[in-house]
Structures are given as structure tokens and as C-alpha cells.
Design a protein around this motif. Structure first.
Motif, PDB file in Angstrom:
ATOM      1  N   VAL A   1       0.842  -1.203   0.000  1.00  0.00           N
ATOM      2  CA  VAL A   1       0.000   0.000   0.000  1.00  0.00           C
ATOM      3  C   VAL A   1       0.877   1.253   0.000  1.00  0.00           C
ATOM      4  O   VAL A   1       1.843   1.337   0.763  1.00  0.00           O
ATOM      5  CB  VAL A   1      -0.917   0.006   1.244  1.00  0.00           C
ATOM      6  N   ASN A   2       0.534   2.202  -0.857  1.00  0.00           N
ATOM      7  CA  ASN A   2       1.248   3.490  -0.873  1.00  0.00           C
ATOM      8  C   ASN A   2       0.803   4.354   0.303  1.00  0.00           C
ATOM      9  O   ASN A   2      -0.390   4.534   0.523  1.00  0.00           O
ATOM     10  CB  ASN A   2       0.947   4.248  -2.173  1.00  0.00           C
ATOM     11  N   LEU A   3       1.744   4.876   1.038  1.00  0.00           N
ATOM     12  CA  LEU A   3       1.422   5.773   2.145  1.00  0.00           C
ATOM     13  C   LEU A   3       1.926   7.166   1.824  1.00  0.00           C
ATOM     14  O   LEU A   3       3.042   7.339   1.329  1.00  0.00           O
ATOM     15  CB  LEU A   3       2.081   5.284   3.436  1.00  0.00           C
ATOM     16  N   SER A   4       1.091   8.144   2.106  1.00  0.00           N
ATOM     17  CA  SER A   4       1.485   9.537   1.881  1.00  0.00           C
ATOM     18  C   SER A   4       2.312  10.032   3.058  1.00  0.00           C
ATOM     19  O   SER A   4       2.121   9.621   4.197  1.00  0.00           O
ATOM     20  CB  SER A   4       0.230  10.388   1.730  1.00  0.00           C
ATOM     21  N   VAL A   5       3.209  10.952   2.755  1.00  0.00           N
ATOM     22  CA  VAL A   5       4.032  11.543   3.813  1.00  0.00           C
ATOM     23  C   VAL A   5       3.155  12.310   4.800  1.00  0.00           C
ATOM     24  O   VAL A   5       3.487  12.434   5.982  1.00  0.00           O
ATOM     25  CB  VAL A   5       5.140  12.443   3.216  1.00  0.00           C
ATOM     26  N   VAL A   6       1.995  12.772   4.326  1.00  0.00           N
ATOM     27  CA  VAL A   6       1.057  13.466   5.228  1.00  0.00           C
ATOM     28  C   VAL A   6       0.518  12.487   6.279  1.00  0.00           C
ATOM     29  O   VAL A   6       0.381  12.834   7.452  1.00  0.00           O
ATOM     30  CB  VAL A   6      -0.104  14.101   4.423  1.00  0.00           C
TER      31      VAL A   6
ATOM     32  N   LEU B   1       6.727   4.009   0.916  1.00  0.00           N
ATOM     33  CA  LEU B   1       6.902   5.431   1.202  1.00  0.00           C
ATOM     34  C   LEU B   1       7.875   5.957   0.160  1.00  0.00           C
ATOM     35  O   LEU B   1       8.903   5.336  -0.091  1.00  0.00           O
ATOM     36  CB  LEU B   1       7.496   5.602   2.604  1.00  0.00           C
ATOM     37  N   THR B   2       7.554   7.105  -0.460  1.00  0.00           N
ATOM     38  CA  THR B   2       8.478   7.612  -1.480  1.00  0.00           C
ATOM     39  C   THR B   2       9.766   8.101  -0.828  1.00  0.00           C
ATOM     40  O   THR B   2       9.774   8.517   0.338  1.00  0.00           O
ATOM     41  CB  THR B   2       7.873   8.786  -2.285  1.00  0.00           C
ATOM     42  N   GLU B   3      10.823   8.020  -1.605  1.00  0.00           N
ATOM     43  CA  GLU B   3      12.121   8.491  -1.121  1.00  0.00           C
ATOM     44  C   GLU B   3      12.016   9.964  -0.724  1.00  0.00           C
ATOM     45  O   GLU B   3      12.511  10.388   0.318  1.00  0.00           O
ATOM     46  CB  GLU B   3      13.175   8.307  -2.213  1.00  0.00           C
ATOM     47  N   ARG B   4      11.320  10.733  -1.562  1.00  0.00           N
ATOM     48  CA  ARG B   4      11.130  12.156  -1.292  1.00  0.00           C
ATOM     49  C   ARG B   4      10.400  12.349   0.040  1.00  0.00           C
ATOM     50  O   ARG B   4      10.791  13.174   0.866  1.00  0.00           O
ATOM     51  CB  ARG B   4      10.294  12.762  -2.428  1.00  0.00           C
ATOM     52  N   GLY B   5       9.346  11.560   0.252  1.00  0.00           N
ATOM     53  CA  GLY B   5       8.570  11.634   1.489  1.00  0.00           C
ATOM     54  C   GLY B   5       9.422  11.273   2.696  1.00  0.00           C
ATOM     55  O   GLY B   5       9.402  11.968   3.711  1.00  0.00           O
ATOM     56  N   ALA B   6      10.187  10.204   2.561  1.00  0.00           N
ATOM     57  CA  ALA B   6      11.035   9.755   3.673  1.00  0.00           C
ATOM     58  C   ALA B   6      12.029  10.844   4.055  1.00  0.00           C
ATOM     59  O   ALA B   6      12.306  11.069   5.237  1.00  0.00           O
ATOM     60  CB  ALA B   6      11.765   8.467   3.298  1.00  0.00           C
ATOM     61  N   MET B   7      12.548  11.546   3.043  1.00  0.00           N
ATOM     62  CA  MET B   7      13.587  12.536   3.304  1.00  0.00           C
ATOM     63  C   MET B   7      13.049  13.873   3.820  1.00  0.00           C
ATOM     64  O   MET B   7      13.827  14.711   4.247  1.00  0.00           O
ATOM     65  CB  MET B   7      14.435  12.756   2.043  1.00  0.00           C
TER      66      MET B   7
ATOM     67  N   GLU C   1      12.051   6.093  12.536  1.00  0.00           N
ATOM     68  CA  GLU C   1      11.317   5.614  13.714  1.00  0.00           C
ATOM     69  C   GLU C   1      10.094   4.783  13.290  1.00  0.00           C
ATOM     70  O   GLU C   1       9.843   3.699  13.821  1.00  0.00           O
ATOM     71  CB  GLU C   1      10.886   6.860  14.488  1.00  0.00           C
ATOM     72  N   THR C   2       9.348   5.307  12.313  1.00  0.00           N
ATOM     73  CA  THR C   2       8.130   4.627  11.874  1.00  0.00           C
ATOM     74  C   THR C   2       8.458   3.317  11.156  1.00  0.00           C
ATOM     75  O   THR C   2       7.805   2.299  11.383  1.00  0.00           O
ATOM     76  CB  THR C   2       7.307   5.552  10.953  1.00  0.00           C
ATOM     77  N   ILE C   3       9.474   3.357  10.312  1.00  0.00           N
ATOM     78  CA  ILE C   3       9.863   2.152   9.583  1.00  0.00           C
ATOM     79  C   ILE C   3      10.311   1.061  10.570  1.00  0.00           C
ATOM     80  O   ILE C   3      10.000  -0.117  10.404  1.00  0.00           O
ATOM     81  CB  ILE C   3      10.975   2.467   8.552  1.00  0.00           C
ATOM     82  N   ARG C   4      10.996   1.496  11.611  1.00  0.00           N
ATOM     83  CA  ARG C   4      11.439   0.541  12.637  1.00  0.00           C
ATOM     84  C   ARG C   4      10.238  -0.100  13.339  1.00  0.00           C
ATOM     85  O   ARG C   4      10.210  -1.304  13.574  1.00  0.00           O
ATOM     86  CB  ARG C   4      12.345   1.243  13.658  1.00  0.00           C
TER      87      ARG C   4
ATOM     88  N   THR D   1       8.632  -2.480   4.677  1.00  0.00           N
ATOM     89  CA  THR D   1       8.560  -1.162   4.053  1.00  0.00           C
ATOM     90  C   THR D   1       9.426  -1.132   2.802  1.00  0.00           C
ATOM     91  O   THR D   1      10.537  -1.652   2.794  1.00  0.00           O
ATOM     92  CB  THR D   1       9.075  -0.071   5.014  1.00  0.00           C
ATOM     93  N   SER D   2       8.913  -0.502   1.755  1.00  0.00           N
ATOM     94  CA  SER D   2       9.710  -0.263   0.550  1.00  0.00           C
ATOM     95  C   SER D   2       9.847   1.236   0.330  1.00  0.00           C
ATOM     96  O   SER D   2       8.941   2.000   0.658  1.00  0.00           O
ATOM     97  CB  SER D   2       9.038  -0.873  -0.678  1.00  0.00           C
TER      98      SER D   2
END
Ligand code: C2E
Ligand code: MG
Ligand code: MG
Ligand code: MG
Length: 285
Positions: A117-122, A151-157, A165-168, A177-178
């Protein structure tokens, strides 16, 4: 005259801007009751393991068929939903429908594949996503390894510490997580190493011309090598040709996704085409 031209250009510009904001408002208003009006649906696009040829997962892609506006691309409405905060309700709906679908497959005795599932940075920023997802998995009694989040790379950054923290927390729950659209988001290598992610999704902009453009080829090669060094898997997005598939196989890419294999399709079709086939293959082995 130059002055007149300038004025004309100016008025043209404002008209265009006004048209754009009218469309945005229309989308915003129509999105408000999209869930209740049953206008949203999920499509699934298979992901194939390049070593075994098996479909091992699928990405969940949201579709909106608006009564008023017709089909609207997520590339257009997701950014608007992010601006207005509507993405929170929409994102929860996508998660719930995905978990419900997994539950249905399990009840039907079908061996499911993992759904991403795609998750938004929001969502990342405002919700306790691990808690929300944990609650859904428990409510429907679906094992956590059947769910993956992107999670997009842009969002993660945009907030790397929050992402780490969330990915952990996902990792501890057994949810993989991808990192989506990898290669377009300027992540520093030191952060990448700290994201305990399962796989990197190589952005389709690098795959598109990799068989003809030596720079794109070099980038794809480098990302695969980097991922291997960091103990992550790789998936190539937007694979459309046999030549791309073969080159990716030579480069030791783990998985592919793209039109060459299948377009995103409704869950029923996905089940008939890919899950039933997987089961038959298993029965033969
Ligand atoms: P994405 O997550 O990077 O998804 C991949 C996009 O590439 C999808 O577009 C997919 O249909 C398309 N695609 C797949 N294979 C090929 C191919 O071989 N060639 C080409 N040209 N395109 C291919 P789609 O479905 O229009 O989604 C666009 C974006 O909207 C997604 O990019 C994702 O960022 C966002 N999105 C979609 N569903 C959701 C959702 O439920 N939540 C959130 N937050 N974002 C979503
Ligand atoms: Mg994605
Ligand atoms: Mg992507
Ligand atoms: Mg994208």
C-alpha cells in the motif's frame, strides 16, 4: 508593442491559473463524498520474482471514478487530497479495503500474496500509522507479513528521523517497508543505511530508457549494487519490454513490476489470473 504583449501574456497567465484553481476546487469538492458515494476502488499490479518467475506480491493502486468528473488519475487527486488533509480518510480507506481483501482471500482458501500500500508523507506526519495498521490487522485477523507499505524516497527525506522511527516500528510488527520512486528523492546514503527497509523500488524514469541510455543503465546498475551491499531487495518499476526484463535479470535485480507483466487490474481479475495460477504451479511442483 512590448507593453501590450506583456499585458496580454499577463492576462493569459491569470486565466490559466484561474482555470487550474477551478479544477482543483471541483476535485476537492467531489473528493469529499467520494468514499460515501462508492467512487473509489483498488487496482492491483503484480510483482514478479525474477529468479522463480512467481508473482510474489502486488501493489495496491487507488482508482477514482467520479460521477461528476469521470476517471481521475491518482497523480492528479492525491496531491490535492494531501493539501486538504482528505488523504487521511482516503488512506485509511485504502488500508482497510486492502486488509479486507486479504481476509477474503484467506477465507476463500486462496493462498494470498503480500499487498503493498502506498502511504502519503502526510499520513506519516500526522497519524500513528503502526498503531492504525496494527489495529486493522487485528480486527480482520490478517498476518502482518501479508502487508507491505511504500513510502516515497522524497517523502522519507522530508523528515528522515520520523521515517526511521516509523519504519522501525513497522519492522517490529512484521510489516515490510519499501522506498518508492528511488533515485528521484536525493536521499543521503547515511540515511538510507539507517532506514531498515526491505526493498528499493527503482523509479520507472530510469527503467524507461535503460536499454539505450548508458547513463540510465549505469544508475540502475549502481542502485542494485548499493541495495545488495545494504542487504535490501530491489524491484524495477515500469518494466514494459522483454529487453528491459532480460537486462534487469543480468544485473541481478530481484523483482519487476510493469505493463510487460500486467497493467493494474481489479482484484477479482488479479485473483483469477495470478493467484489461481500460482496455486496450480504449486500443485505441479
Ligand atoms: P507509484 O506508487 O510510483 O505507482 C506506480 C505508477 O506507475 C502507477 O500509476 C502505475 O499504474 C504506473 N505503472 C505501472 N507499470 C507501468 C509501466 O510499465 N509503464 C508506465 N508508464 N507506468 C506504469 P498510477 O496508478 O497512476 O499511480 C500514480 C501514483 O499515485 C503512484 O505512483 C502513487 O504515488 C500514487 N498513488 C496511487 N495510489 C495511491 C494510494 O492509495 N495512496 C497514496 N498515498 N498514493 C497513491
Ligand atoms: Mg508505489
Ligand atoms: Mg513508484
Ligand atoms: Mg510515483
Amino acid at each position: 508593442s512590448a507593453k501590450k504583449e506583456g499585458r496580454n501574456r499577463y492576462s493569459f497567465f491569470t486565466k490559466e491559473m484561474q482555470a487550474r484553481s477551478t479544477r482543483t476546487l471541483l476535485l476537492e469538492n467531489s473528493l469529499h463524498d467520494a468514499i460515501d458515494a462508492n467512487e473509489l476502488s483498488l487496482n492491483l499490479q503484480p510483482q514478479m520474482d525474477l529468479k522463480t518467475g512467481q508473482v510474489i506480491a502486488a501493489e495496491v493502486l487507488l482508482r477514482w471514478n467520479s460521477h461528476r468528473l469521470g476517471t481521475v488519475s491518482p497523480a492528479e487527486f492525491i496531491p490535492i487530497a494531501e493539501d486538504t488533509g482528505q488523504i487521511l480518510a482516503i488512506g485509511e480507506w485504502v488500508l482497510r479495503e486492502t486488509v479486507k481483501l486479504l481476509k477474503q482471500w484467506l477465507e476463500q482458501g486462496i493462498t494470498p500474496v503480500r499487498l503493498a500500500v502506498n502511504l502519503s508523507v502526510v499520513q506519516f506526519r500526522t497519524q500513528d500509522l503502526p498503531a492504525l495498521i496494527g489495529k486493522l490487522l487485528e480486527e480482520y485477523q490478517v498476518p502482518s507479513h501479508l502487508l507491505e507499505v511504500e513510502l516515497t524516497e522524497r517523502g522519507a527525506m522530508t523528515n528522515p528521523d520520523r521515517a526511521i522511527e516509523t519504519i522501525r516500528a513497522f519492522d517490529q510488527m512484521g510489516v515490510q517497508t519499501s522506498i518508492d520512486d528511488f533515485g528521484t528523492g536525493y536521499s543521503s546514503l547515511s540515511y538510507l543505511q539507517r532506514f531498515s527497509v526491505y526493498k528499493l523500488k527503482i523509479d520507472q524514469s530510469f527503467i524507461r530508457n535503460m536499454t539505450t541510455d548508458t547513463n540510465d543503465y549505469a544508475i540502475v546498475n549502481a542502485v542494485i549494487t548499493l541495495a545488495q551491499q545494504l542487504g535490501m531487495k530491489t524491484i524495477a518499476e515500469g518494466v514494459e519490454t522483454k529487453e528491459q526484463l532480460e537486462q534487469l535479470q543480468q544485473l541481478d535485480c530481484d523483482q519487476i513490476q510493469g505493463y510487460y507483466l500486467s497493467r493494474p487490474i481489479p482484484p477479482k481479475e488479479f485473483k483469477d489470473q495470478f493467484l489461481t495460477l500460482n496455486r496450480l504451479r504449486q500443485a505441479l511442483n
